[in-house]
Design a protein around this motif. Structure first.
Motif, short mmCIF file in Angstrom:
data_model
loop_
_atom_site.label_atom_id
_atom_site.label_comp_id
_atom_site.label_asym_id
_atom_site.label_seq_id
_atom_site.Cartn_x
_atom_site.Cartn_y
_atom_site.Cartn_z
N ARG A 38 0.83 -1.20 0.00
CA ARG A 38 0.00 0.00 0.00
C ARG A 38 0.87 1.26 0.00
NH1 ARG A 38 -2.64 3.18 4.05
NH2 ARG A 38 -4.60 4.07 3.28
N LEU A 39 0.61 2.14 -0.95
CA LEU A 39 1.34 3.40 -1.03
C LEU A 39 0.80 4.37 0.01
CD1 LEU A 39 1.27 3.46 -4.89
CD2 LEU A 39 3.37 3.41 -3.55
N HIS A 40 1.71 5.06 0.70
CA HIS A 40 1.25 6.01 1.72
C HIS A 40 1.95 7.37 1.63
CE1 HIS A 40 4.46 5.09 5.04
NE2 HIS A 40 4.99 5.06 3.85
N ILE A 41 2.89 7.52 0.71
CA ILE A 41 3.52 8.82 0.46
C ILE A 41 3.61 9.01 -1.04
CG2 ILE A 41 5.67 10.15 0.62
CD1 ILE A 41 6.21 8.79 3.30
N CYS A 42 3.21 10.18 -1.50
CA CYS A 42 3.32 10.50 -2.93
C CYS A 42 3.68 11.98 -3.06
CB CYS A 42 2.02 10.21 -3.66
SG CYS A 42 2.08 10.61 -5.43
N ARG A 43 4.73 12.26 -3.84
CA ARG A 43 5.18 13.63 -4.05
C ARG A 43 5.36 13.88 -5.54
NH1 ARG A 43 9.52 12.65 0.79
NH2 ARG A 43 8.04 12.98 2.52
N PRO A 44 4.52 14.69 -6.14
CA PRO A 44 4.74 15.04 -7.55
C PRO A 44 6.00 15.90 -7.68
CG PRO A 44 2.47 15.48 -6.87
CD PRO A 44 3.26 15.24 -5.63
N VAL A 45 6.84 15.56 -8.63
CA VAL A 45 8.13 16.24 -8.79
C VAL A 45 8.39 16.53 -10.27
CG1 VAL A 45 9.16 15.25 -6.71
CG2 VAL A 45 9.34 14.02 -8.88
N THR A 46 9.33 17.43 -10.51
CA THR A 46 9.75 17.78 -11.86
C THR A 46 11.14 17.21 -12.12
OG1 THR A 46 8.48 19.85 -11.76
CG2 THR A 46 10.18 19.67 -13.47
N VAL A 47 11.30 16.55 -13.24
CA VAL A 47 12.59 15.96 -13.57
C VAL A 47 13.59 17.06 -13.93
CG1 VAL A 47 13.83 14.47 -15.20
CG2 VAL A 47 11.56 13.82 -14.38
N ALA A 48 14.74 17.05 -13.26
CA ALA A 48 15.83 17.97 -13.59
C ALA A 48 16.84 17.30 -14.51
CB ALA A 48 16.53 18.44 -12.31
N GLN A 49 17.05 15.99 -14.30
CA GLN A 49 17.99 15.23 -15.13
C GLN A 49 17.66 13.76 -14.99
OE1 GLN A 49 22.33 16.12 -14.84
NE2 GLN A 49 22.61 13.94 -14.49
N ASP A 50 17.75 13.03 -16.08
CA ASP A 50 17.55 11.59 -16.05
C ASP A 50 18.51 10.95 -17.04
OD1 ASP A 50 16.57 9.07 -15.53
OD2 ASP A 50 14.79 9.28 -16.80
N THR A 51 19.57 10.36 -16.51
CA THR A 51 20.60 9.71 -17.32
C THR A 51 20.82 8.31 -16.78
OG1 THR A 51 22.49 10.34 -15.93
CG2 THR A 51 21.73 11.98 -17.56
N PRO A 52 21.61 7.48 -17.47
CA PRO A 52 21.90 6.16 -16.91
C PRO A 52 22.59 6.20 -15.56
CG PRO A 52 22.43 6.21 -19.25
CD PRO A 52 22.13 7.62 -18.85
N GLU A 53 23.22 7.33 -15.23
CA GLU A 53 23.96 7.44 -13.97
C GLU A 53 23.17 8.08 -12.84
OE1 GLU A 53 25.26 8.73 -16.92
OE2 GLU A 53 26.28 6.81 -17.30
N LEU A 54 22.13 8.87 -13.16
CA LEU A 54 21.49 9.66 -12.11
C LEU A 54 20.10 10.12 -12.52
CD1 LEU A 54 22.17 11.13 -9.31
CD2 LEU A 54 22.43 13.17 -10.72
N LEU A 55 19.17 10.02 -11.57
CA LEU A 55 17.87 10.68 -11.68
C LEU A 55 17.84 11.82 -10.67
CD1 LEU A 55 14.91 10.90 -12.67
CD2 LEU A 55 14.31 9.30 -10.81
N ALA A 56 17.59 13.05 -11.15
CA ALA A 56 17.48 14.22 -10.29
C ALA A 56 16.11 14.82 -10.49
CB ALA A 56 18.57 15.24 -10.63
N VAL A 57 15.40 15.07 -9.39
CA VAL A 57 14.06 15.66 -9.47
C VAL A 57 13.93 16.79 -8.47
CG1 VAL A 57 13.06 13.44 -10.19
CG2 VAL A 57 12.97 14.11 -7.77
N TRP A 58 13.03 17.71 -8.77
CA TRP A 58 12.81 18.90 -7.95
C TRP A 58 11.39 18.85 -7.39
CZ3 TRP A 58 14.54 22.65 -5.15
CH2 TRP A 58 13.84 23.85 -4.98
N MET A 59 11.27 18.95 -6.06
CA MET A 59 9.96 19.10 -5.42
C MET A 59 9.80 20.56 -5.05
SD MET A 59 8.11 17.00 -2.37
CE MET A 59 9.24 17.52 -1.09
N ALA A 60 8.90 21.23 -5.74
CA ALA A 60 8.77 22.68 -5.62
C ALA A 60 7.97 23.07 -4.38
CB ALA A 60 8.08 23.23 -6.87
#
Length: 228
Positions: A38-60
């Protein structure tokens, strides 16, 4: 997908294939309850970078999120630790206040690294959130929090956080001896990365800033839909 953006295919941690997101796309960053589907936390975010090495997202700032509370509406952190993990819970919608948060995750790492700023973009600290490696799906990423965390200051000093919660989660049966040992080992690996000042700490993300044209993501009604 967000209109006007393009994506490529990327392998997820399950060995399948998922789309790689473009900067500016909106996705969901979600957590399951411990030992639950059961999911109990959800945060919509904006992708800043998505590469094979790193996913970076911004929660405004001002983002509508989902968080757990006790069944009577009491915030979880206000419940005494001895009973915090034994009382029934439900989820509520709430708004993220204050400065935003930049979240960084490398594929396969059993933690993500969050960056916090004070007003005026004065960098405050890194926060290492121990968790299951992120699992990608078409609408975002899912994980499970492991209670134990690290705070890392700009001068590279660090300290453990929430060790009392980690111990109480063990007592409440939310993780067994083997899992607790794996979490401790992951924490020690994170500490070694901090001491070596490896990625992403050395990569200058504290100087990163969000695109002023980005909009705040909307929390969808089906935020808890099955991954697909």
């Amino acid at each position: 997908m967000t209109a006007g953006t393009t994506s490529t295919r990327a392998a997820d941690d399950s060995g399948g294939s998922r789309e790689r997101w473009s900067a500016g796309e909106h996705i969901l960053w979600r957590y399951r309850g411990n030992g639950s589907d059961r999911l109990h936390i959800c945060r919509p975010v904006t992708v800043a970078q998505d590469t094979p090495e790193l996913l970076a997202v911004w929660m405004a700032p001002g983002t509508d999120c989902v968080r757990p509370v006790l069944a009577d509406g009491t915030p979880v952190h206000r419940e005494p630790l001895a009973t915090r993990y034994t009382k029934p819970r439900r989820t509520v919608r709430s708004r993220w206040h204050g400065m935003g948060v930049l979240k960084l995750s490398r594929p396969g790492d059993p933690w993500s690294v969050w960056l916090f700023w004070d007003r005026g973009w004065r960098f405050r600290s890194f926060y290492v959130n121990l968790e299951e490696p992120l699992r990608r799906w078409s609408g975002g990423v899912d994980s499970e929090d492991h209670f134990l965390d690290l705070s890392v200051r700009p001068d590279r000093s660090w300290e453990w956080l929430d060790e009392d919660e980690f111990a109480q989660a063990r007592r409440a049966g939310l993780m067994d001896v083997a899992q607790a040992a794996r979490v401790r080992a992951a924490g020690r690996s994170a500490v070694e990365l901090v001491r070596a000042w490896g990625p992403p700490f050395r990569d200058g993300w504290e100087r990163w800033r969000p695109d002023p044209a980005w909009t705040i993501p909307v929390l969808p009604d089906d935020w808890d839909r099955a991954p697909g």
